[in-house]
Design a protein around this motif. Structure first.
Motif, PDB file in Angstrom:
ATOM      1  N   PRO A   1       0.842  -1.201   0.000  1.00  0.00           N
ATOM      2  CA  PRO A   1       0.000   0.000   0.000  1.00  0.00           C
ATOM      3  C   PRO A   1       0.873   1.245   0.000  1.00  0.00           C
ATOM      4  O   PRO A   1       1.981   1.254   0.556  1.00  0.00           O
ATOM      5  N   VAL A   2       0.380   2.325  -0.622  1.00  0.00           N
ATOM      6  CA  VAL A   2       1.181   3.534  -0.762  1.00  0.00           C
ATOM      7  C   VAL A   2       0.398   4.752  -0.306  1.00  0.00           C
ATOM      8  O   VAL A   2      -0.833   4.730  -0.209  1.00  0.00           O
ATOM      9  N   ASP A   3       1.145   5.829  -0.036  1.00  0.00           N
ATOM     10  CA  ASP A   3       0.514   7.089   0.329  1.00  0.00           C
ATOM     11  C   ASP A   3       0.235   7.907  -0.935  1.00  0.00           C
ATOM     12  O   ASP A   3       0.385   7.413  -2.061  1.00  0.00           O
ATOM     13  N   ALA A   4      -0.145   9.165  -0.747  1.00  0.00           N
ATOM     14  CA  ALA A   4      -0.515  10.003  -1.887  1.00  0.00           C
ATOM     15  C   ALA A   4       0.657  10.281  -2.814  1.00  0.00           C
ATOM     16  O   ALA A   4       0.466  10.631  -3.984  1.00  0.00           O
ATOM     17  N   ALA A   5       1.884  10.113  -2.312  1.00  0.00           N
ATOM     18  CA  ALA A   5       3.075  10.308  -3.133  1.00  0.00           C
ATOM     19  C   ALA A   5       3.572   9.003  -3.727  1.00  0.00           C
ATOM     20  O   ALA A   5       4.656   8.961  -4.305  1.00  0.00           O
ATOM     21  N   ALA A   6       2.771   7.933  -3.595  1.00  0.00           N
ATOM     22  CA  ALA A   6       3.101   6.597  -4.117  1.00  0.00           C
ATOM     23  C   ALA A   6       4.303   5.983  -3.411  1.00  0.00           C
ATOM     24  O   ALA A   6       4.985   5.118  -3.970  1.00  0.00           O
ATOM     25  N   ILE A   7       4.545   6.400  -2.169  1.00  0.00           N
ATOM     26  CA  ILE A   7       5.598   5.824  -1.340  1.00  0.00           C
ATOM     27  C   ILE A   7       4.972   4.752  -0.449  1.00  0.00           C
ATOM     28  O   ILE A   7       3.903   4.973   0.140  1.00  0.00           O
ATOM     29  N   PRO A   8       5.600   3.580  -0.327  1.00  0.00           N
ATOM     30  CA  PRO A   8       5.017   2.530   0.522  1.00  0.00           C
ATOM     31  C   PRO A   8       4.779   3.001   1.949  1.00  0.00           C
ATOM     32  O   PRO A   8       5.592   3.731   2.534  1.00  0.00           O
ATOM     33  N   LEU A   9       3.637   2.573   2.486  1.00  0.00           N
ATOM     34  CA  LEU A   9       3.287   2.930   3.860  1.00  0.00           C
ATOM     35  C   LEU A   9       4.039   2.094   4.878  1.00  0.00           C
ATOM     36  O   LEU A   9       4.171   2.493   6.041  1.00  0.00           O
ATOM     37  N   GLY A  10       4.497   0.916   4.460  1.00  0.00           N
ATOM     38  CA  GLY A  10       5.197   0.045   5.387  1.00  0.00           C
ATOM     39  C   GLY A  10       5.112  -1.390   4.962  1.00  0.00           C
ATOM     40  O   GLY A  10       5.512  -1.746   3.855  1.00  0.00           O
ATOM     41  N   ALA A  11       4.554  -2.219   5.848  1.00  0.00           N
ATOM     42  CA  ALA A  11       4.518  -3.655   5.612  1.00  0.00           C
ATOM     43  C   ALA A  11       3.574  -4.005   4.463  1.00  0.00           C
ATOM     44  O   ALA A  11       2.597  -3.294   4.199  1.00  0.00           O
ATOM     45  N   PRO A  12       3.838  -5.114   3.769  1.00  0.00           N
ATOM     46  CA  PRO A  12       2.919  -5.581   2.729  1.00  0.00           C
ATOM     47  C   PRO A  12       1.547  -5.888   3.312  1.00  0.00           C
ATOM     48  O   PRO A  12       1.402  -6.249   4.483  1.00  0.00           O
ATOM     49  N   ALA A  13       0.516  -5.741   2.490  1.00  0.00           N
ATOM     50  CA  ALA A  13      -0.864  -6.048   2.864  1.00  0.00           C
ATOM     51  C   ALA A  13      -1.380  -7.173   1.979  1.00  0.00           C
ATOM     52  O   ALA A  13      -0.989  -7.294   0.817  1.00  0.00           O
ATOM     53  N   PRO A  14      -2.278  -8.013   2.514  1.00  0.00           N
ATOM     54  CA  PRO A  14      -2.810  -9.116   1.703  1.00  0.00           C
ATOM     55  C   PRO A  14      -3.611  -8.606   0.508  1.00  0.00           C
ATOM     56  O   PRO A  14      -4.321  -7.606   0.602  1.00  0.00           O
ATOM     57  N   THR A  15      -3.484  -9.309  -0.607  1.00  0.00           N
ATOM     58  CA  THR A  15      -4.294  -8.979  -1.779  1.00  0.00           C
ATOM     59  C   THR A  15      -5.691  -9.580  -1.680  1.00  0.00           C
ATOM     60  O   THR A  15      -6.617  -9.087  -2.337  1.00  0.00           O
ATOM     61  N   ALA A  16      -5.853 -10.619  -0.880  1.00  0.00           N
ATOM     62  CA  ALA A  16      -7.135 -11.335  -0.799  1.00  0.00           C
ATOM     63  C   ALA A  16      -8.262 -10.385  -0.414  1.00  0.00           C
ATOM     64  O   ALA A  16      -8.136  -9.578   0.512  1.00  0.00           O
ATOM     65  N   GLY A  17      -9.369 -10.463  -1.146  1.00  0.00           N
ATOM     66  CA  GLY A  17     -10.530  -9.651  -0.850  1.00  0.00           C
ATOM     67  C   GLY A  17     -10.447  -8.229  -1.339  1.00  0.00           C
ATOM     68  O   GLY A  17     -11.304  -7.401  -0.995  1.00  0.00           O
ATOM     69  N   THR A  18      -9.413  -7.893  -2.120  1.00  0.00           N
ATOM     70  CA  THR A  18      -9.252  -6.543  -2.665  1.00  0.00           C
ATOM     71  C   THR A  18      -9.101  -6.630  -4.180  1.00  0.00           C
ATOM     72  O   THR A  18      -8.824  -7.695  -4.728  1.00  0.00           O
TER      73      THR A  18
END
Length: 348
Positions: free
Chosen positions: A210-227
């Protein structure tokens, strides 16, 4: 292997350096029948692939001249470095020293900076052996280039084998600790024209960044399932504004964390298909991530969502994220990466 490698003049770079266009033609079969590579930016200028009826089509977006590429800000078809993707706040620290880089996307350094590898004229040499043929591109990036430390010697090999597999192999060495993340920024359209919202894309990933408004990662990976990031269908589903992370970009521009991490040999990580033409492309790589970009902001002459980029690479902002796979390269080490694009067709 009955493959033809030719080179021809293709104008000149803005500084007057001559540019060449190298063409590699394979003997036929289900894969790519021809690719063309420019010494300016290491650009993949053409990739001709048959559809299910055997009709050839060029499946990468291109521009007509070096001047057009010099004015392009979308990295169309280019080799990207010294660091692909984004480095937050245009700086990073290595071994206790902070390095400041030129920002070219707000406060962010994108794809190596404004004068990255996509703006350079590479030295080139062709080859033709028993298994494959192609062109080897070489570039020296001097110490301090775009703020990065160390003299970096880079070698990128484009090749076609007898089955029409497009291979891209990267190699780099340095005389001083530095960071390296290289990729190829082709814009793929397997229909050889028009929008790609009907293309089908599957990615071998259980997580994304996941990324912020500047397309920089917010941190840890997030699951793709359900998205909508659980890519496994038509891209029109991913292009709908059904998720905050997609709505902000009006499309996908995210790094997917590939199953298995970095490997020594390429393995299949993505499958792109165009049901209309029947063309199918598998992406194989040694890299731990793949940036999927649906050409959300692509300008004329092509326009938004007329292609999809599958940029095999390490993770964005890794020099500032010790928890991510390292992109540090030290003297005596060799950076190696390999990506393949394998083409075929599917029945109606």
């Amino acid at each position: 292997m009955s493959t033809t490698v030719t080179r021809r003049p293709f104008g000149a770079a803005p500084d007057g350096t001559p540019v060449e266009r190298w063409t590699i033609e394979s003997p036929g079969g289900p894969g790519a029948s021809e690719i063309a590579v420019l010494t300016y930016g290491g650009i993949l200028h053409a990739c001709r692939v048959p559809d299910r009826d055997g009709v050839l089509g060029d499946v990468v977006l291109a521009l007509p001249s070096v001047d057009a590429y010099a004015a392009d800000e979308a990295y169309l078809g280019a080799l990207v470095g010294r660091y692909a993707n984004r480095i937050a706040h245009a700086r990073f620290s290595l071994d206790g020293t902070e390095f400041r880089l030129p920002a070219n996307e707000g406060t962010t350094t994108l794809h190596g900076g404004p004068d990255g590898f996509h703006r350079r004229v590479w030295a080139a040499a062709g080859f033709d052996d028993a298994d494959r043929a192609g062109v080897v591109l070489r570039l020296r990036s001097p110490d301090g280039d775009m703020g990065f430390p160390g003299d970096l010697d880079v070698e990128v090999t484009y090749s076609l084998d007898r089955n029409g597999v497009l291979g891209i192999a990267y190699r780099a060495t340095t005389d001083r600790p530095t960071v390296v993340n290289l990729t190829q920024h082709a814009y793929w359209n397997l229909a050889a024209g028009g929008p790609v919202d009907g293309h089908e894309l599957a990615v071998d990933a259980d997580a994304y960044l996941p990324v912020d408004a500047a397309a920089i990662p917010l941190g840890a990976p997030a699951p793709t399932a359900g998205t909508p990031f659980a890519l496994g269908g038509k891209l029109v589903d991913a292009l709908r504004d059904t998720h905050p992370g997609i709505a902000a970009a009006r499309g996908v521009d995210h790094c997917f964390v590939l199953r298995g991490g970095r490997t020594t040999r390429p393995r299949p990580v993505a499958r792109l298909a165009d049901p209309g033409s029947g063309r199918v492309m598998e992406t194989w790589t040694t890299e731990p991530g793949i940036q999927v970009y649906t050409a959300n902001h692509l300008g004329p002459p092509h326009g938004p969502h007329t292609a999809v980029c599958l940029e095999t690479q390490h993770f964005p902002d890794a020099p500032n994220r010790p928890e991510y796979p390292s992109t540090v390269l030290r003297p005596g080490e060799v950076f190696r990466s390999a990506t393949e694009y394998r083409f075929g067709t599917a029945a109606r």
